[in-house]
Design a protein around this motif. Sequence first.
Motif, PDB file in Angstrom:
ATOM      1  N   ARG A  89       0.831  -1.209   0.000  1.00 28.13           N
ATOM      2  CA  ARG A  89       0.000   0.000   0.000  1.00 28.13           C
ATOM      3  C   ARG A  89       0.862   1.254   0.000  1.00 28.13           C
ATOM      4  NH1 ARG A  89      -5.662  -0.574   3.322  1.00 28.13           N
ATOM      5  NH2 ARG A  89      -6.301  -2.567   2.461  1.00 28.13           N
ATOM      6  N   ALA A  90       1.947   1.218   0.748  1.00 23.34           N
ATOM      7  CA  ALA A  90       2.841   2.374   0.786  1.00 23.34           C
ATOM      8  C   ALA A  90       3.436   2.642  -0.591  1.00 23.34           C
ATOM      9  CB  ALA A  90       3.947   2.135   1.804  1.00 23.34           C
ATOM     10  N   GLU A  91       3.779   1.581  -1.307  1.00 20.73           N
ATOM     11  CA  GLU A  91       4.334   1.737  -2.655  1.00 20.73           C
ATOM     12  C   GLU A  91       3.290   2.292  -3.612  1.00 20.73           C
ATOM     13  OE1 GLU A  91       5.736  -2.129  -3.611  1.00 20.73           O
ATOM     14  OE2 GLU A  91       7.468  -2.050  -2.252  1.00 20.73           O
ATOM     15  N   ARG A  92       2.054   1.819  -3.492  1.00 19.67           N
ATOM     16  CA  ARG A  92       0.985   2.320  -4.356  1.00 19.67           C
ATOM     17  C   ARG A  92       0.716   3.803  -4.094  1.00 19.67           C
ATOM     18  NH1 ARG A  92      -1.943  -2.638  -3.333  1.00 19.67           N
ATOM     19  NH2 ARG A  92      -3.320  -1.472  -1.920  1.00 19.67           N
ATOM     20  N   ARG A  93       0.746   4.176  -2.823  1.00 21.04           N
ATOM     21  CA  ARG A  93       0.500   5.580  -2.477  1.00 21.04           C
ATOM     22  C   ARG A  93       1.581   6.486  -3.066  1.00 21.04           C
ATOM     23  NH1 ARG A  93      -0.708   3.569   2.641  1.00 21.04           N
ATOM     24  NH2 ARG A  93       1.300   4.265   3.457  1.00 21.04           N
ATOM     25  N   SER A  94       2.816   6.052  -2.961  1.00 21.88           N
ATOM     26  CA  SER A  94       3.909   6.895  -3.462  1.00 21.88           C
ATOM     27  C   SER A  94       3.909   6.975  -4.979  1.00 21.88           C
ATOM     28  CB  SER A  94       5.253   6.344  -2.973  1.00 21.88           C
ATOM     29  OG  SER A  94       5.458   5.020  -3.467  1.00 21.88           O
ATOM     30  N   ALA A  95       3.402   5.917  -5.647  1.00 19.62           N
ATOM     31  CA  ALA A  95       3.395   5.898  -7.104  1.00 19.62           C
ATOM     32  C   ALA A  95       2.193   6.617  -7.697  1.00 19.62           C
ATOM     33  CB  ALA A  95       3.418   4.450  -7.605  1.00 19.62           C
ATOM     34  N   ALA A  96       1.124   6.722  -6.949  1.00 17.89           N
ATOM     35  CA  ALA A  96      -0.117   7.302  -7.477  1.00 17.89           C
ATOM     36  C   ALA A  96       0.011   8.811  -7.602  1.00 17.89           C
ATOM     37  CB  ALA A  96      -1.282   6.961  -6.561  1.00 17.89           C
ATOM     38  N   PRO A  97      -0.549   9.407  -8.663  1.00 16.38           N
ATOM     39  CA  PRO A  97      -0.553  10.871  -8.778  1.00 16.38           C
ATOM     40  C   PRO A  97      -1.415  11.487  -7.683  1.00 16.38           C
ATOM     41  CG  PRO A  97      -1.955   9.874 -10.459  1.00 16.38           C
ATOM     42  CD  PRO A  97      -1.221   8.737  -9.795  1.00 16.38           C
ATOM     43  N   GLU A  98      -1.097  12.708  -7.303  1.00 10.23           N
ATOM     44  CA  GLU A  98      -1.806  13.364  -6.195  1.00 10.23           C
ATOM     45  C   GLU A  98      -3.295  13.449  -6.453  1.00 10.23           C
ATOM     46  OE1 GLU A  98      -1.347  14.423  -3.018  1.00 10.23           O
ATOM     47  OE2 GLU A  98       0.535  13.418  -3.310  1.00 10.23           O
ATOM     48  N   TRP A  99      -3.663  13.748  -7.705  1.00  9.78           N
ATOM     49  CA  TRP A  99      -5.077  13.978  -7.977  1.00  9.78           C
ATOM     50  C   TRP A  99      -5.915  12.718  -7.790  1.00  9.78           C
ATOM     51  CZ3 TRP A  99      -7.158  10.836 -11.598  1.00  9.78           C
ATOM     52  CH2 TRP A  99      -6.299  10.263 -12.530  1.00  9.78           C
ATOM     53  N   ALA A 100      -5.265  11.540  -7.876  1.00 10.00           N
ATOM     54  CA  ALA A 100      -6.022  10.290  -7.792  1.00 10.00           C
ATOM     55  C   ALA A 100      -6.213   9.799  -6.371  1.00 10.00           C
ATOM     56  CB  ALA A 100      -5.317   9.204  -8.607  1.00 10.00           C
ATOM     57  N   LYS A 101      -5.543  10.417  -5.399  1.00  4.48           N
ATOM     58  CA  LYS A 101      -5.589   9.919  -4.025  1.00  4.48           C
ATOM     59  C   LYS A 101      -6.844  10.419  -3.315  1.00  4.48           C
ATOM     60  CE  LYS A 101      -0.540   9.871  -3.783  1.00  4.48           C
ATOM     61  NZ  LYS A 101       0.668  10.392  -3.135  1.00  4.48           N
ATOM     62  N   GLY A 102      -7.661   9.490  -2.882  1.00  2.00           N
ATOM     63  CA  GLY A 102      -8.843   9.858  -2.100  1.00  2.00           C
ATOM     64  C   GLY A 102      -9.931  10.539  -2.901  1.00  2.00           C
ATOM     65  N   ASP A 103     -10.005  10.281  -4.234  1.00  8.04           N
ATOM     66  CA  ASP A 103     -10.989  10.967  -5.061  1.00  8.04           C
ATOM     67  C   ASP A 103     -12.420  10.719  -4.593  1.00  8.04           C
ATOM     68  OD1 ASP A 103      -9.278  12.265  -6.649  1.00  8.04           O
ATOM     69  OD2 ASP A 103      -9.522  11.013  -8.423  1.00  8.04           O
ATOM     70  N   GLN A 104     -12.764   9.461  -4.285  1.00  7.48           N
ATOM     71  CA  GLN A 104     -14.131   9.144  -3.899  1.00  7.48           C
ATOM     72  C   GLN A 104     -14.500   9.828  -2.594  1.00  7.48           C
ATOM     73  OE1 GLN A 104     -16.315   7.745  -5.656  1.00  7.48           O
ATOM     74  NE2 GLN A 104     -17.977   7.530  -4.193  1.00  7.48           N
ATOM     75  N   ARG A 105     -13.575   9.818  -1.664  1.00  6.42           N
ATOM     76  CA  ARG A 105     -13.857  10.466  -0.382  1.00  6.42           C
ATOM     77  C   ARG A 105     -14.030  11.971  -0.559  1.00  6.42           C
ATOM     78  NH1 ARG A 105     -10.085  10.086   5.075  1.00  6.42           N
ATOM     79  NH2 ARG A 105     -11.470  11.270   6.439  1.00  6.42           N
ATOM     80  N   ARG A 106     -13.155  12.582  -1.373  1.00  3.10           N
ATOM     81  CA  ARG A 106     -13.273  14.014  -1.600  1.00  3.10           C
ATOM     82  C   ARG A 106     -14.561  14.345  -2.344  1.00  3.10           C
ATOM     83  NH1 ARG A 106      -7.573  13.826  -2.251  1.00  3.10           N
ATOM     84  NH2 ARG A 106      -7.747  13.587  -4.506  1.00  3.10           N
ATOM     85  N   ALA A 107     -14.962  13.479  -3.264  1.00  5.71           N
ATOM     86  CA  ALA A 107     -16.211  13.715  -3.992  1.00  5.71           C
ATOM     87  C   ALA A 107     -17.397  13.699  -3.038  1.00  5.71           C
ATOM     88  CB  ALA A 107     -16.396  12.652  -5.079  1.00  5.71           C
TER      89      ALA A 107
END
Length: 545
Positions: free
Chosen positions: A126-144
């Motif tokens: 999970r830590a690797e996925r978080r670091s690799a993911a672009p900022e805009w994609a992190k937590g999109d559903q929660r922010r929506a």
Amino acid sequence: MPNIVIVDDEAIFRRGLSSMIASIDAEWRVVGDARDGYEALDLLQDRRPDVMLTDIRMPRMDGLQLQKIARERFPDLVSAVVSGYEDFAYVKQSMQHGAKDYLMKPIEREELAKLLDRLKAEVRERAERRSAAPEWAKGDQRRARERASEHLAAALARGAVGEDEIRQLEEELGLRFDAPCYACMIVKLDKQSVGSERYGRADPSLFQLYIQQFVQEVIDRRTTGFSFVLNDSEVVAMLNGEGGADAMRKHLEMAESIRLQIKSLSDLTVTIGVGRLSPGAESLAASYREAEIALLRRLIVGGDKVLAYERMEADGTTLAHAEPREWSWEALERAIADGRPAEAEERAREAAAELCRKAPTPQTVHRHICKLVIRCYELASEWGVAKAWLGEKDVRELLFDVCSVSASDELTELCGSLFGRLAGCVAAAGADRPADAVAKAIRYMEANYAESITLGRMAEMLYLNPAYFSALFKQKTGVTFVERLTAIRVEAAKHLLAATNALVAEVAERTGFRNVRHFNRVFKGETGVSPTEYRERMREDVGGS
């Protein structure tokens, strides 16, 4: 070094499991333990661990509810379950709520070691996925969901909910509101069920998140709707359904189910105010206000109940049915409605003094005065003078002020001033109120249909309360504000389609529709044919003639 918290209602098990983890793998660090879900949520908020190892059966908040809330609030948390054989059916549910693995009691050292290895690998992945993911994609559903909640809360506060807000919910969250009617429900935490010490130590938002998650789960099983946390003690649910008494009965049954299940699965109680189910998205604001008014009766009848606005008269809690005629509230209400401040002040003083003399207890006095305040607040809202009457004060603050007065002469003075001022506001508004607000609104819509027009903005232009204006419009025309606005726009679109070569998308924009897809759907619903089919038919008719 991964961090872990342990949640179990047996202290000896928590200590034993902590020691076993330390002896198996020195990389793991136990950063805390909790005996139930409530304590665990506080711990998760404070320590932000990588992993939570939780039991299923615990008092107050069990492991299933804990996992649902934790998954929403702490999306990066990895959870695993500790369960007895008799609880194995719950393990499957835990996996559905995001649990990555489980251990069966009694715990074997070898099995725990294997579990810790799997959890460590999951934490690293999970830590690797978080670091690799672009900022805009992190937590999109929660922010929506947060954006939608904030937008809807603001719209309800303005009294201006409409189709735009519903479409935003559909687009951002993938929901579908296909039924014609809407209602609002407010679920209020009874703080005394928590205890002042516990409530003071905890993050209040955790209680509301628990309630919101529970409410949404029930909604998803029974109907269509969206729930969100409004403040530190209230959760709002927006419900969509068919009209009629049977649909309203089902909504009330759902509210009662929410109340009973929260009470049985935790040590919390809630009081639920339910507004009426009415057609059109614009009715949401009125239903929300009705739920607020119904909820105010909590001060009169107590908490841990479902309080429905439509039952206020039937169950004897409205002013007209609840007050003995000897208190002379009816004469006071007439003086207020007619805008006679001096008479209203005198009537209020006389009625309050008589009530203080004849009522058996101080609580009875406060209860009757609170009923009158609620009734007058409802009327003031309908007349569009609630803001002028109360100023910056919330009606709930006013009710608490009333209940804090213990001397009869002070209460008499307060009532005289309060209701005399309301009558003065009614008199002042009467001189300025448009003679025919509905006619003015229709003329404005016919002249400005291409603009963004909402019920709330229209009511503000006419100096009327949105809920009152909505009800007045329906009473005068037989249709809702949105239905009439839609009809005006469709007529204008029909003219453009028949008389011009403008593209359908351009016609939609020139007649006030947000997008061509929405325009196509509405146009066909009103005429039975698509815009293109309508244009072709009109031109065939012209050619044939």
